[in-house]
Design a protein around this motif. Structure first.
Motif, mmCIF file in Angstrom:
data_model
loop_
_atom_site.group_PDB
_atom_site.id
_atom_site.type_symbol
_atom_site.label_atom_id
_atom_site.label_comp_id
_atom_site.label_asym_id
_atom_site.label_seq_id
_atom_site.Cartn_x
_atom_site.Cartn_y
_atom_site.Cartn_z
ATOM 1 N N THR A 46 44.545 55.744 51.995
ATOM 2 C CA THR A 46 45.580 56.472 51.274
ATOM 3 C C THR A 46 46.844 55.652 51.126
ATOM 4 O O THR A 46 47.439 55.563 50.066
ATOM 5 N N THR A 47 47.242 55.045 52.240
ATOM 6 C CA THR A 47 48.493 54.288 52.216
ATOM 7 C C THR A 47 48.240 52.812 51.988
ATOM 8 O O THR A 47 49.130 51.999 52.174
ATOM 9 N N ASN A 48 46.998 52.471 51.608
ATOM 10 C CA ASN A 48 46.708 51.076 51.300
ATOM 11 C C ASN A 48 47.489 50.693 50.043
ATOM 12 O O ASN A 48 47.256 51.235 48.962
ATOM 13 N N CYS A 49 48.413 49.743 50.203
ATOM 14 C CA CYS A 49 49.283 49.404 49.086
ATOM 15 C C CYS A 49 48.497 48.798 47.935
ATOM 16 O O CYS A 49 48.931 48.830 46.795
ATOM 17 N N ALA A 50 47.294 48.241 48.231
ATOM 18 C CA ALA A 50 46.504 47.642 47.159
ATOM 19 C C ALA A 50 46.149 48.680 46.104
ATOM 20 O O ALA A 50 46.109 48.370 44.916
ATOM 21 N N ILE A 51 45.927 49.926 46.531
ATOM 22 C CA ILE A 51 45.493 50.938 45.568
ATOM 23 C C ILE A 51 46.647 51.427 44.699
ATOM 24 O O ILE A 51 46.524 51.523 43.489
ATOM 25 N N LEU A 52 47.793 51.680 45.338
ATOM 26 C CA LEU A 52 48.964 52.055 44.536
ATOM 27 C C LEU A 52 49.349 50.884 43.647
ATOM 28 O O LEU A 52 49.693 51.053 42.469
ATOM 29 N N GLY A 53 49.246 49.662 44.210
ATOM 30 C CA GLY A 53 49.552 48.450 43.444
ATOM 31 C C GLY A 53 48.683 48.369 42.211
ATOM 32 O O GLY A 53 49.158 48.089 41.108
ATOM 33 N N LEU A 54 47.412 48.666 42.392
ATOM 34 C CA LEU A 54 46.465 48.630 41.280
ATOM 35 C C LEU A 54 46.890 49.590 40.166
ATOM 36 O O LEU A 54 46.951 49.215 38.999
ATOM 37 N N ALA A 55 47.249 50.824 40.569
ATOM 38 C CA ALA A 55 47.629 51.822 39.567
ATOM 39 C C ALA A 55 48.901 51.402 38.835
ATOM 40 O O ALA A 55 49.023 51.562 37.611
ATOM 41 N N LEU A 56 49.845 50.810 39.576
ATOM 42 C CA LEU A 56 51.110 50.418 38.959
ATOM 43 C C LEU A 56 50.923 49.202 38.051
ATOM 44 O O LEU A 56 51.512 49.126 36.965
ATOM 45 N N PHE A 57 50.100 48.251 38.489
ATOM 46 C CA PHE A 57 49.821 47.068 37.667
ATOM 47 C C PHE A 57 49.172 47.481 36.355
ATOM 48 O O PHE A 57 49.461 46.940 35.296
ATOM 49 N N MET A 58 48.285 48.467 36.473
ATOM 50 C CA MET A 58 47.547 48.951 35.323
ATOM 51 C C MET A 58 48.517 49.456 34.247
ATOM 52 O O MET A 58 48.364 49.159 33.065
ATOM 53 N N VAL A 59 49.557 50.162 34.691
ATOM 54 C CA VAL A 59 50.547 50.680 33.758
ATOM 55 C C VAL A 59 51.419 49.549 33.231
ATOM 56 O O VAL A 59 51.680 49.417 32.042
ATOM 57 N N LEU A 60 51.814 48.672 34.153
ATOM 58 C CA LEU A 60 52.716 47.570 33.830
ATOM 59 C C LEU A 60 52.101 46.649 32.792
ATOM 60 O O LEU A 60 52.770 46.173 31.876
ATOM 61 N N ARG A 61 50.800 46.390 32.926
ATOM 62 C CA ARG A 61 50.133 45.445 32.023
ATOM 63 C C ARG A 61 49.588 46.128 30.773
ATOM 64 O O ARG A 61 48.948 45.483 29.952
ATOM 65 N N ASP A 62 49.814 47.461 30.693
ATOM 66 C CA ASP A 62 49.445 48.173 29.481
ATOM 67 C C ASP A 62 47.955 48.087 29.144
ATOM 68 O O ASP A 62 47.574 47.834 28.013
ATOM 69 N N TYR A 63 47.114 48.267 30.154
ATOM 70 C CA TYR A 63 45.671 48.223 29.922
ATOM 71 C C TYR A 63 45.205 49.485 29.235
ATOM 72 O O TYR A 63 45.790 50.563 29.416
ATOM 73 N N GLY A 64 44.115 49.352 28.469
ATOM 74 C CA GLY A 64 43.462 50.518 27.882
ATOM 75 C C GLY A 64 42.594 51.194 28.935
ATOM 76 O O GLY A 64 42.521 50.731 30.081
ATOM 77 N N PHE A 65 41.922 52.278 28.563
ATOM 78 C CA PHE A 65 41.156 53.045 29.539
ATOM 79 C C PHE A 65 40.031 52.222 30.168
ATOM 80 O O PHE A 65 39.913 52.111 31.390
ATOM 81 N N LEU A 66 39.221 51.572 29.281
ATOM 82 C CA LEU A 66 38.089 50.796 29.765
ATOM 83 C C LEU A 66 38.574 49.607 30.595
ATOM 84 O O LEU A 66 38.040 49.291 31.662
ATOM 85 N N GLU A 67 39.624 48.981 30.083
ATOM 86 C CA GLU A 67 40.203 47.836 30.804
ATOM 87 C C GLU A 67 40.669 48.245 32.194
ATOM 88 O O GLU A 67 40.472 47.527 33.162
ATOM 89 N N SER A 68 41.265 49.430 32.268
ATOM 90 C CA SER A 68 41.758 49.925 33.561
ATOM 91 C C SER A 68 40.624 50.088 34.553
ATOM 92 O O SER A 68 40.724 49.703 35.717
#
Lengths: 284, 193
Positions: free
Chosen positions: B111-133
């Motif tokens: 839950t508190t693994n920063c890699a997972i929150l990091g992943l979600a934030l990077f996904m938004v930051l890099r503007d990935y599409g659904f499949l790319e995400s």
């Protein structure tokens, strides 16, 4: 505008949370695991020290082993008699018999007996001192920095005036944390009824061992000859070794030991109270 | 398609979350003493990461952006991750009690693994599409598993190595982790740009 933002935030977050909650409630009903409620109840009765002295990792696992009948309540080394009876009564099983296991420090070469070659000023832990050799002439003996004392969770050890660790036999539960901590493996665990021990681990030949410590085993083999049972004591690597498989070795073997490193029935009456009153007012 | 392959290679090797961004170090050190546990932890984390990407993307684009409240991304992502971890925990507890015990506190700690929150934030930051995400989430999980399994393999070998007493335990593990991170820098030349 502000109110609208608040409402939108609250509704969207609430909606997401509600959707996830419904999903989790559904998953929970599908994936429910039934655990034995007795496990928690027994864990509460146990001392909760998680010392591992019983052989399984932690009190919770021990409670499980008890319920499955793989262990008896008296296998718990940290339980006193009351606690053993409570657990046995709760589960309706036999308490079992308990042999107390105690830690024995097998070095008598304190500051007064052992030769100091140098002053050790490194990392103040036995492990650190052992890596560099420490200051003592004897490379097998106690380093005197008390890593065993700090590893003890039961307050059953202290350093004495002579720079050697002392085990309080009223407190010791035989969990083995100190034996694990000692980098020189000087602490061993033995059942309470064993009384004859060689308090030295020096594997050097006689003259060399005698040069670094007054109470070293010099491998003279007198104890081997004096021992009442044939094969009760043997000489291995210039060090007398007691055969613990033979029960009740008597005090005969210690009579002619020139350095008094083999001793019979000492220390087992050391209690915390007695130690503290003897050391009151002194820095330990 | 090439884009997806690029994202996969980038997230799993070149920009490996553990060894390049130093995210998720806690389980990386904590659960890497046995290969089997490391592999299972990797699977659990990969599962959570992929699902997180799949769930947070629509939440971000269809709820947060639409209602003009994108600053709620942290809160919403965290509740999504927490619920998913809760779900994985229930599933593991049901399907494999021994694995549940072996993973111990590290399972809820996903839950508190920063890699997972990091992943979600990077996904938004890099503007990935659904499949790319989803590919990004999965690749990140694969990279995490790879790092964890390699580390556990080395640590199993270390059990038999003659490590000086002062280096034993955590110290040698951190040294190994540092060297592994250096080695992963070698992947940097794999893709141009």
């Amino acid at each position: 505008m502000v109110l609208e933002t608040v409402i939108v935030s609250a509704v969207s977050m609430g909606g997401i949370a509600a959707a996830l909650a419904i999903f989790l409630i559904f998953a929970d009903s599908k994936l429910k695991v039934v655990t034995d409620p007795r496990i928690d109840a027994v864990t509460d009765l146990l001392p909760g020290t998680n010392c591992g002295g019983c052989g399984v990792p932690g009190c919770n696992a021990f409670a499980e082993a008890l319920i499955k009948g793989k262990a008896t309540p008296s296998d718990c080394v940290a339980c006193d008699d009351d606690c053993v009876t409570d657990v046995a009564a709760f589960l309706g099983v036999e308490a079992g018999t308990k042999t107390r296991i105690l830690a024995v420090v097998l070095c008598k070469g304190g500051n007064a007996e052992a030769v100091q070659n140098a002053t050790y000023r490194g990392e103040m832990s036995c492990t650190g001192a052992d890596t560099g050799g420490g200051g003592k002439g004897c490379v097998y003996g106690c380093l005197g920095l008390g890593e065993c004392v700090s590893s003890c969770d039961f307050g059953a050890m202290a350093m004495d005036d002579n720079g050697l660790p002392v085990v309080f036999y009223d407190k010791c539960v035989g969990c083995g944390a100190c034996a694990e901590a000692c980098p020189r493996d000087l602490i061993e665990l033995h059942p309470e009824d064993k009384k004859l021990f060689v308090y030295c681990k020096n594997k050097d030949k006689g003259p060399k061992a005698k040069k670094v410590c007054k109470v070293a085993c010099i491998a003279c083999t007198l104890c081997v000859k004096d021992c009442e049972v044939e094969g009760g004591i043997t000489m291995v690597n210039n060090l007398a070794e007691i055969n613990f498989d033979i029960d009740a070795l008597g005090a005969d073997a210690i009579k002619r030991c020139p350095t008094k490193c083999i001793l019979f029935d000492v220390e087992k009456d050391v209690t915390k109270e007695r130690f503290e009153s003897a050391h009151r007012g002194r820095a330990v | 398609m090439t884009e997806l392959v690029m994202i996969f290679i980038s997230a799993s090797l070149i920009n490996n979350f553990v060894l390049t961004y130093f995210l998720g170090i806690c389980p990386f050190i904590g659960v890497s003493n046995k290969t089997e546990n490391a592999l299972n932890m990797g699977f659990a984390t990969t599962f959570v990461m992929t699902l997180t990407a799949a769930v947070t993307w629509p939440i971000y684009h269809y709820i947060l952006v639409k209602f003009n409240v994108p600053y709620l991304e942290y809160v919403s992502f965290i509740i999504v991750i927490a619920s998913l971890v809760q779900f994985v925990e229930m599933y593991v507890k049901k399907s494999s009690p021994s694995l549940y015990k072996a993973l111990g506190i590290f399972l809820p700690l996903i839950t508190t693994n920063c890699a997972i929150l990091g992943l979600a934030l990077f996904m938004v930051l890099r503007d990935y599409g659904f499949l790319e995400s989803i590919v990004f989430g999965f690749a990140t999980g694969v990279g995490f598993t790879l790092a964890l399994v390699m580390m556990s393999g080395i640590r199993e070998e270390l059990e038999f190595a003659d490590v000086p007493k002062v280096f034993q335990g955590a110290s040698i593990t951190f040294l190994v982790a540092g060297l592994m991170a250096l080695a992963f820098m070698g992947f940097a030349g794999l893709i141009r740009g």
